[in-house]
Structure formats: C-alpha cells, structure tokens
Scaffold this motif. Structure first.
Motif, PDB file in Angstrom:
ATOM      1  N   ALA A 131       0.869  -1.152   0.252  1.00  0.00           N
ATOM      2  CA  ALA A 131      -0.048   0.053   0.049  1.00  0.00           C
ATOM      3  C   ALA A 131       0.725   1.206  -0.090  1.00  0.00           C
ATOM      4  CB  ALA A 131      -1.040  -0.144   1.220  1.00  0.00           C
ATOM      5  N   ALA A 132       1.806   1.234   0.584  1.00  0.00           N
ATOM      6  CA  ALA A 132       2.848   2.444   0.898  1.00  0.00           C
ATOM      7  C   ALA A 132       3.609   2.602  -0.524  1.00  0.00           C
ATOM      8  CB  ALA A 132       3.866   2.242   2.008  1.00  0.00           C
ATOM      9  N   LEU A 133       3.796   1.381  -1.209  1.00  0.00           N
ATOM     10  CA  LEU A 133       4.553   1.524  -2.616  1.00  0.00           C
ATOM     11  C   LEU A 133       3.540   2.272  -3.411  1.00  0.00           C
ATOM     12  CD1 LEU A 133       7.238   0.951  -3.926  1.00  0.00           C
ATOM     13  CD2 LEU A 133       6.040  -1.405  -4.772  1.00  0.00           C
ATOM     14  N   ARG A 147       6.115  11.068   2.569  1.00  0.00           N
ATOM     15  CA  ARG A 147       5.473  10.529   3.657  1.00  0.00           C
ATOM     16  C   ARG A 147       4.993   9.006   3.234  1.00  0.00           C
ATOM     17  NH1 ARG A 147       2.291  13.349   6.917  1.00  0.00           N
ATOM     18  NH2 ARG A 147       2.129  15.176   5.580  1.00  0.00           N
ATOM     19  N   ALA A 148       4.944   8.596   1.902  1.00  0.00           N
ATOM     20  CA  ALA A 148       4.655   7.385   1.472  1.00  0.00           C
ATOM     21  C   ALA A 148       5.660   6.663   1.749  1.00  0.00           C
ATOM     22  CB  ALA A 148       3.866   7.213  -0.070  1.00  0.00           C
ATOM     23  N   PHE A 152       6.509   3.024   3.816  1.00  0.00           N
ATOM     24  CA  PHE A 152       7.302   1.924   3.469  1.00  0.00           C
ATOM     25  C   PHE A 152       8.209   1.458   4.589  1.00  0.00           C
ATOM     26  CE2 PHE A 152      10.300  -0.697   1.051  1.00  0.00           C
ATOM     27  CZ  PHE A 152       9.414  -1.573   0.362  1.00  0.00           C
ATOM     28  N   HIS A 153       9.145   2.215   4.905  1.00  0.00           N
ATOM     29  CA  HIS A 153      10.371   2.001   5.780  1.00  0.00           C
ATOM     30  C   HIS A 153       9.697   1.572   6.972  1.00  0.00           C
ATOM     31  CE1 HIS A 153      13.791   2.665   3.091  1.00  0.00           C
ATOM     32  NE2 HIS A 153      12.806   3.866   2.619  1.00  0.00           N
ATOM     33  N   ASP A 154       8.986   2.099   7.601  1.00  0.00           N
ATOM     34  CA  ASP A 154       8.155   1.941   8.883  1.00  0.00           C
ATOM     35  C   ASP A 154       7.661   0.621   8.939  1.00  0.00           C
ATOM     36  OD1 ASP A 154       9.200   4.378   9.999  1.00  0.00           O
ATOM     37  OD2 ASP A 154       7.263   5.249   9.666  1.00  0.00           O
ATOM     38  N   HIS A 200      13.652   1.272  -6.951  1.00  0.00           N
ATOM     39  CA  HIS A 200      14.355   0.294  -5.837  1.00  0.00           C
ATOM     40  C   HIS A 200      13.430  -0.276  -4.870  1.00  0.00           C
ATOM     41  CE1 HIS A 200      18.378   0.765  -6.819  1.00  0.00           C
ATOM     42  NE2 HIS A 200      18.562   2.328  -6.789  1.00  0.00           N
ATOM     43  N   HIS A 201      12.425   0.478  -4.313  1.00  0.00           N
ATOM     44  CA  HIS A 201      11.488   0.051  -3.536  1.00  0.00           C
ATOM     45  C   HIS A 201      10.679  -1.222  -4.022  1.00  0.00           C
ATOM     46  CE1 HIS A 201      12.659   3.426  -1.373  1.00  0.00           C
ATOM     47  NE2 HIS A 201      11.590   3.247  -0.206  1.00  0.00           N
ATOM     48  N   THR A 202      10.516  -0.935  -5.252  1.00  0.00           N
ATOM     49  CA  THR A 202       9.487  -1.999  -6.116  1.00  0.00           C
ATOM     50  C   THR A 202      10.361  -3.234  -5.926  1.00  0.00           C
ATOM     51  OG1 THR A 202       8.507  -0.454  -7.558  1.00  0.00           O
ATOM     52  CG2 THR A 202       8.281  -2.915  -8.172  1.00  0.00           C
ATOM     53  N   GLU A 203      11.634  -3.460  -6.450  1.00  0.00           N
ATOM     54  CA  GLU A 203      12.571  -4.463  -6.348  1.00  0.00           C
ATOM     55  C   GLU A 203      12.606  -5.147  -4.766  1.00  0.00           C
ATOM     56  OE1 GLU A 203      15.625  -3.641  -9.925  1.00  0.00           O
ATOM     57  OE2 GLU A 203      16.264  -2.982  -8.107  1.00  0.00           O
TER      58      GLU A 203
END
Length: 248
Positions: A131-133, A147-148, A152-154, A200-203
C-alpha cells in the motif's frame, strides 16, 4: 510507591536511579504519577533542591513530565524515540561525525531490517508495504511522496518484530535527511530521484515477498547508496562501498 533513603553525596543521582528503575521495571507505568515533591523528599530523605534536580534530569531524558510545586506529582511518560534522536543528532555535530558514518549505520540497519522482514513478515505487513509503494507511485513528483516513502520503511521495520529496529531506523533516517535537507530541496531533478527510489522499493518489496532476505538486504543497501552517494564526500563513500553487495 515507596523509595529508599539515599546518601547526601550526589544524592540526586541516586534519586534518578531509583525512579528510572521503577519506570523501567514497570512498577510505575506511563500516565501514572509519582508522589508530590514533599512526599518524595520524605521517602528519599533528601532536600527539596535534590528532588528538583533529579526531576529536572528525568524530565530532560523525557522519562517524566514535572512542574515544580505540582501537588499531583510528576507524570511518567511513555517511551519515545525523541531522546534517542536528540542524542544521535548531537553526536553527529558535537563530534563532527559526517554523513558517511551516519549513512553507513543506516545501510547496516535497514539492510538487516529487510533481511529479517523477508522471513518474519506477515501477509498483513506485506499488504502495508504494498500500500505504501502504491502511494509512492500515485504521489510521484509531489510532496506526499516522502510521506509514503517513510510509511514503507516503517512497515519494513515493524515486520522485523524488533522495537529497537523501529526506533533506531526512524531516528537515523531523520538525522540523515536533516544533514542533507538543503541539498535535496535544491536538487536539479528531484523527480528523477523519486523515480529511482520507486524502482528500488519495487525491487526490494518483490524480494521480501519472495522470502529472499539476502537479495532484499543487498537491494536495500544499494538503494540508499544510489540515492545519497552524490551528497557524500569521497572519504565518506569509502566507508559505504564495502557494504555494497554484502549479504549480511
């Protein structure tokens, strides 16, 4: 609650120790109040100035909230990362710690978080990350993107099940951003940085979903390096490069 009398030599430190122990052990809980200053004087066998000095120390550490003369007594505060954030921020400035050292710690910490999350995450936590991604993708190029990104990291940090990783991750992320905030604001192409971060986050999410912790760890560290390398002096980069490609 009852406390033991203390010796008058640096007595406020002994008062601090006893109250800290009572809070950490759970004998007194967040939201509860200690006795009034007058009662604390009697319990500890010390002067009002000693009690007030101890309360000032505990308030500075954000363990208590206290007002001199408050008949309700000092209030015990819930644990917060604010004190840790203040200490880390002070360390980066007082001892001239550079961005390279702080970013190195973040790469170690977040890489380990991805490694653990790949094995320990629940379906609900995977949904949080996804959801964050999606929010990052929807907010690409806007102020809401950051913010998103934080969300994601949290979510990854919470998936480790370790509250220390959650707190330390939040603190070191904020300190890194504070150190280069002005540079990011004036970056030539912030939109390109966002697109790279999204890729990067997607990977990383794919690796976490597949349970490949080693890959998630490497990708997470590489993502941080790629995003921040242009802002780190060469001597700082030398401290980051050994982490690229490392599995643990």
């Amino acid at each position: 609650m009852e406390f033991e009398p203390v010796t008058p030599v640096r007595a406020y430190e002994r008062v601090v120790e006893q109250i800290e122990e009572a809070v950490l052990s759970g004998r007194v809980l967040p939201g509860e109040r200690l006795s009034s200053e007058r009662d604390l004087m009697v319990q500890f066998g010390v002067s009002r100035s000693t009690v007030r000095e101890a309360l000032r120390v505990l308030q500075a550490a954000q363990i208590l909230r206290s007002r001199p003369g408050d008949p309700r007594g000092p209030e015990v505060l819930a644990a917060s990362p604010a004190a840790l954030h203040k200490s880390v921020r002070h360390l980066t400035r007082a001892r001239h710690m550079g961005l390279g050292e702080v970013l190195q710690f973040r790469m170690l910490l977040e890489g380990s978080a991805y490694l653990l999350a790949a094995s320990l995450r629940t379906s609900a936590q995977l949904d949080e990350m996804a959801a964050a991604l999606e929010a990052m993708r929807a907010d690409l190029g806007t102020s809401e993107f950051s913010r998103a990104d934080v969300a994601f990291h949290d979510a990854v940090a919470r998936a480790t099940g370790n509250p220390m990783i959650v707190v330390c991750g939040e603190v070191v992320r904020e300190v890194v951003l504070e150190l280069i905030e002005d540079k990011l604001v004036h970056a030539d192409d912030r939109h390109a940085l966002m697109r790279s971060s999204l890729a990067h986050h997607t990977e990383v999410l794919a690796a976490v979903r597949d349970g490949d912790g080693a890959l998630a760890c490497r990708l997470g560290r590489q993502a941080l390096y790629d995003y921040y390398a242009d802002y780190v002096p060469e001597e700082g980069l030398a401290k980051l490069r050994p982490l690229i490609g490392a599995e643990t």
